[in-house]
Scaffold this active site. Structure first.
Site, PDB file in Angstrom:
ATOM      1  N   CYS A 146      11.038  -5.815  55.258  1.00 32.20           N
ATOM      2  CA  CYS A 146      11.701  -6.844  56.103  1.00 32.20           C
ATOM      3  C   CYS A 146      10.908  -7.999  56.596  1.00 32.20           C
ATOM      4  O   CYS A 146      11.318  -9.143  57.068  1.00 32.20           O
ATOM      5  CB  CYS A 146      12.305  -6.154  57.409  1.00 32.20           C
ATOM      6  SG  CYS A 146      13.054  -4.675  56.791  1.00 32.20           S
ATOM      7  N   HIS A 286      13.851 -10.939  62.551  1.00 29.20           N
ATOM      8  CA  HIS A 286      14.543 -10.046  61.690  1.00 29.20           C
ATOM      9  C   HIS A 286      15.529  -9.390  62.146  1.00 29.20           C
ATOM     10  O   HIS A 286      15.726  -8.822  63.528  1.00 29.20           O
ATOM     11  CB  HIS A 286      13.346  -9.153  61.237  1.00 29.20           C
ATOM     12  CG  HIS A 286      13.724  -7.919  60.583  1.00 29.20           C
ATOM     13  ND1 HIS A 286      14.913  -8.156  59.344  1.00 29.20           N
ATOM     14  CD2 HIS A 286      13.834  -6.689  60.500  1.00 29.20           C
ATOM     15  CE1 HIS A 286      15.287  -7.029  58.849  1.00 29.20           C
ATOM     16  NE2 HIS A 286      14.532  -6.291  59.491  1.00 29.20           N
ATOM     17  N   ASN A 317      21.333  -4.971  58.324  1.00 28.89           N
ATOM     18  CA  ASN A 317      20.049  -5.192  58.048  1.00 28.89           C
ATOM     19  C   ASN A 317      19.761  -5.391  56.643  1.00 28.89           C
ATOM     20  O   ASN A 317      20.056  -4.634  55.866  1.00 28.89           O
ATOM     21  CB  ASN A 317      19.073  -4.014  58.490  1.00 28.89           C
ATOM     22  CG  ASN A 317      17.711  -4.216  58.454  1.00 28.89           C
ATOM     23  OD1 ASN A 317      17.225  -4.912  57.745  1.00 28.89           O
ATOM     24  ND2 ASN A 317      16.869  -3.353  59.364  1.00 28.89           N
TER      25      ASN A 317
HETATM   26  C1  LIG Z   1      18.941   3.723  63.635  1.00 25.10           C
HETATM   27  C2  LIG Z   1      19.116   3.435  65.162  1.00 25.10           C
HETATM   28  C3  LIG Z   1      20.265   2.578  65.271  1.00 25.10           C
HETATM   29  C4  LIG Z   1      19.332   4.768  65.644  1.00 25.10           C
HETATM   30  O1  LIG Z   1      19.597   4.418  67.411  1.00 25.10           O
HETATM   31  P1  LIG Z   1      19.349   5.553  68.347  1.00 25.10           P
HETATM   32  O2  LIG Z   1      19.606   5.247  69.471  1.00 25.10           O
HETATM   33  O3  LIG Z   1      17.425   5.510  67.881  1.00 25.10           O
HETATM   34  O4  LIG Z   1      19.617   7.032  67.773  1.00 25.10           O
HETATM   35  P2  LIG Z   1      18.849   8.275  67.917  1.00 25.10           P
HETATM   36  O5  LIG Z   1      18.354   8.649  66.512  1.00 25.10           O
HETATM   37  O6  LIG Z   1      18.083   8.537  68.872  1.00 25.10           O
HETATM   38  O7  LIG Z   1      19.909   9.297  68.120  1.00 25.10           O
HETATM   39  C5  LIG Z   1      20.788   9.343  69.331  1.00 25.10           C
HETATM   40  C6  LIG Z   1      21.742  10.101  69.369  1.00 25.10           C
HETATM   41  O8  LIG Z   1      22.762   9.546  68.380  1.00 25.10           O
HETATM   42  C7  LIG Z   1      23.137  10.644  67.467  1.00 25.10           C
HETATM   43  N1  LIG Z   1      23.357   9.768  66.088  1.00 25.10           N
HETATM   44  C8  LIG Z   1      22.534   9.243  65.353  1.00 25.10           C
HETATM   45  N2  LIG Z   1      23.054   8.500  64.108  1.00 25.10           N
HETATM   46  C9  LIG Z   1      24.079   8.562  64.468  1.00 25.10           C
HETATM   47  C10 LIG Z   1      25.532   7.778  63.966  1.00 25.10           C
HETATM   48  N3  LIG Z   1      25.190   7.352  62.665  1.00 25.10           N
HETATM   49  N4  LIG Z   1      26.500   7.899  64.392  1.00 25.10           N
HETATM   50  C11 LIG Z   1      26.745   8.795  65.602  1.00 25.10           C
HETATM   51  N5  LIG Z   1      25.921   9.445  66.156  1.00 25.10           N
HETATM   52  C12 LIG Z   1      24.411   9.123  65.852  1.00 25.10           C
HETATM   53  C13 LIG Z   1      22.131  11.229  67.281  1.00 25.10           C
HETATM   54  O9  LIG Z   1      22.398  12.461  66.850  1.00 25.10           O
HETATM   55  C14 LIG Z   1      21.677  11.397  68.718  1.00 25.10           C
HETATM   56  O10 LIG Z   1      22.468  12.525  69.102  1.00 25.10           O
HETATM   57  P3  LIG Z   1      22.003  13.473  70.558  1.00 25.10           P
HETATM   58  O11 LIG Z   1      21.388  12.468  71.815  1.00 25.10           O
HETATM   59  O12 LIG Z   1      23.150  14.345  70.840  1.00 25.10           O
HETATM   60  O13 LIG Z   1      20.999  14.051  69.919  1.00 25.10           O
HETATM   61  C15 LIG Z   1      17.818   3.004  65.772  1.00 25.10           C
HETATM   62  O14 LIG Z   1      16.879   3.755  65.925  1.00 25.10           O
HETATM   63  C16 LIG Z   1      17.263   1.727  65.249  1.00 25.10           C
HETATM   64  O15 LIG Z   1      17.629   0.508  65.256  1.00 25.10           O
HETATM   65  N6  LIG Z   1      16.267   1.763  64.606  1.00 25.10           N
HETATM   66  C17 LIG Z   1      15.229   0.955  64.297  1.00 25.10           C
HETATM   67  C18 LIG Z   1      15.929   0.224  62.822  1.00 25.10           C
HETATM   68  C19 LIG Z   1      15.168  -0.552  62.002  1.00 25.10           C
HETATM   69  O16 LIG Z   1      14.960  -1.532  62.787  1.00 25.10           O
HETATM   70  N7  LIG Z   1      15.081  -0.371  60.647  1.00 25.10           N
HETATM   71  C20 LIG Z   1      14.584  -1.039  59.906  1.00 25.10           C
HETATM   72  C21 LIG Z   1      13.196  -1.751  60.443  1.00 25.10           C
HETATM   73  S1  LIG Z   1      13.178  -3.191  60.000  1.00 25.10           S
END
Ligand SMILES: CC(C)(COP(=O)(O)OP(=O)(O)OC[C@H]1O[C@@H](n2cnc3c(N)ncnc32)[C@H](O)[C@@H]1OP(=O)(O)O)[C@@H](O)C(=O)NCCC(=O)NCCS
Length: 361
Positions: A146, A286, A317
């Site tokens: 990215c 980004h 993304n």
């Molecule tokens: C991927 C992302 C959106 C997930 O969001 P998050 O708030 O971190 O989510 P978590 O993994 O902590 O999960 C939170 C809850 O949502 C749930 N969950 C995870 N994915 C889910 C989905 N697709 N739909 C619904 N619920 C989901 C999890 O099970 C968890 O539930 P719980 O609290 O009951 O255990 C976030 O971590 C993110 O944006 N990360 C960086 C991504 C990124 O920048 N990637 C590329 C780098 S350039």
């Protein structure tokens, strides 16, 4: 590039070894580059097919509301099966060249930032050069996920100023849909496809500020291809076995790293360019997650009058393509305009990052 030895000021001190360092005059002509470089044109390409959150929710247990709230993504674009990174790059490259008033034959080098060209070799850039009509431009791919586009802009700036190319086409392109496991709850909703391009060329004033960049390979597993290609090599050495190596991500690790580490990098890029935050015209980070963007805006203390790219809502993304795609949207919508100073920052798998301030064409 032509050689210019008119400024050769070397003196013949070839026998002077008293300092322990050879002072023998150089026998090579020095590289002759442009005084400065800037972005001369921008182009972008978005595939036609819109993938809604509702469609994503037919693959994973999720909801439109969760995806919007946690990532800011409303929809993303996915390319057709016959549309790969080279096909998407062509219209983006042509648009950037048009704005620059250049023809493909004027391109001296093509840098293609991508992690989704499905061949270890040859490079996508060499294929693109031929399809575009830019042969024999130097052409190579750049793997910085990215942050790839900002790495490409940094290189292009140095190449133009260093004399190894006069016009450099920098492409950020991804077909992430090919490397997404649509049943992976952590990534299926996140990724999109697209291409963005800029042409970098000579300028009478600095148009690209110093790049602040770096890496943290200790976190190489935070976003990665699930297995190496070698893990898929069958024992006979000729066939393939196992699961397709889609991308996997430790979402929270990446999220925390981006939120806490990237605002200081962005600030350093502003400082290096000598631009006060109040004088910035546009912020194009980004497009990874709208919450990361909002956190960076807050930590930077970005004034409210500075528009911030939020193309993530429509594109998801798109990794290396996200910054030029977001920039193109802002230019199309008139939110950004020619002459504006834009702060770009890319960050992602590696983990790697790069940021710079550029003047918009
Ligand atoms: C991927 C992302 C959106 C997930 O969001 P998050 O708030 O971190 O989510 P978590 O993994 O902590 O999960 C939170 C809850 O949502 C749930 N969950 C995870 N994915 C889910 C989905 N697709 N739909 C619904 N619920 C989901 C999890 O099970 C968890 O539930 P719980 O609290 O009951 O255990 C976030 O971590 C993110 O944006 N990360 C960086 C991504 C990124 O920048 N990637 C590329 C780098 S350039």
């Amino acid at each position: 590039m032509s050689r210019d030895t008119s400024n050769d000021t070397s003196n013949d001190t070839s026998n002077d070894t008293s300092s322990g360092t050879s002072t023998r005059p150089g026998r090579l002509a020095p590289p002759v580059g442009a005084g400065h470089a800037r972005v001369l044109g921008v182009g972008a390409y978005r595939p036609e097919r819109v993938i809604t959150n509702e469609e994503v929710c037919t693959w994973i247990d999720s909801s439109d509301e969760w995806i919007r709230e946690r990532s800011g993504i409303v929809e993303r674009r996915w390319a057709r099966p016959d549309e790969g990174v080279v096909e998407m790059s062509l219209p983006a490259a042509r648009a950037a060249l048009d704005q620059a008033g250049l023809a493909p034959a004027d391109v001296d080098a093509i840098i293609m930032a991508t992690v989704t060209w499905p061949y270890a070799t040859p490079s996508a850039a060499a294929v693109l050069a031929e399809r575009l009509g830019a042969t024999p431009a130097a052409a190579f791919d750049l793997s910085a996920a990215c942050a790839g586009f900002c790495h490409g802009v940094a290189l292009a700036n140095d190449m133009v100023r260093g004399g190894s190319a006069r016009h450099v086409l920098v492409i950020g392109v991804e077909k992430l849909s090919d490397f997404t496991d649509i049943h992976d709850r952590g990534t299926a909703f996140l990724f999109g496809d697209g291409a963005g391009a800029v042409v970098v060329g000579p300028s009478d004033r600095p148009g690209i500020g110093p790049t602040v960049w770096g890496s943290d390979g200790a976190q190489w597993q935070a976003i990665m291809q699930k297995q190496s290609w070698l893990d898929l090599k069958a024992e006979d050495g000729r066939h393939v076995e196992g699961e397709f190596p889609a991308l996997v991500m430790a979402g929270q690790t990446v999220f925390r790293w981006a939120v806490w580490q990237m605002a200081p990098v962005a600030q350093k890029a502003l400082d290096a360019a000598g631009v006060a935050i109040d004088d910035l015209d546009v912020f194009v980070p980004h497009q990874a997650n709208v919450r990361i963007i909002d956190a960076m805006v807050k930590q930077l203390g970005l004034p409210e009058h500075v528009p911030v790219a939020r193309d993530i809502a429509f594109s998801g993304n798109t990794s290396a393509a996200s910054i030029p795609l977001a920039l193109q949207r802002m230019l199309d919508e008139g939110v950004a305009k020619s002459g504006d100073l834009a702060l770009l920052i890319g960050f992602g798998a590696g983990l790697v990052y790069a940021a710079q301030v550029v003047e918009l064409p």
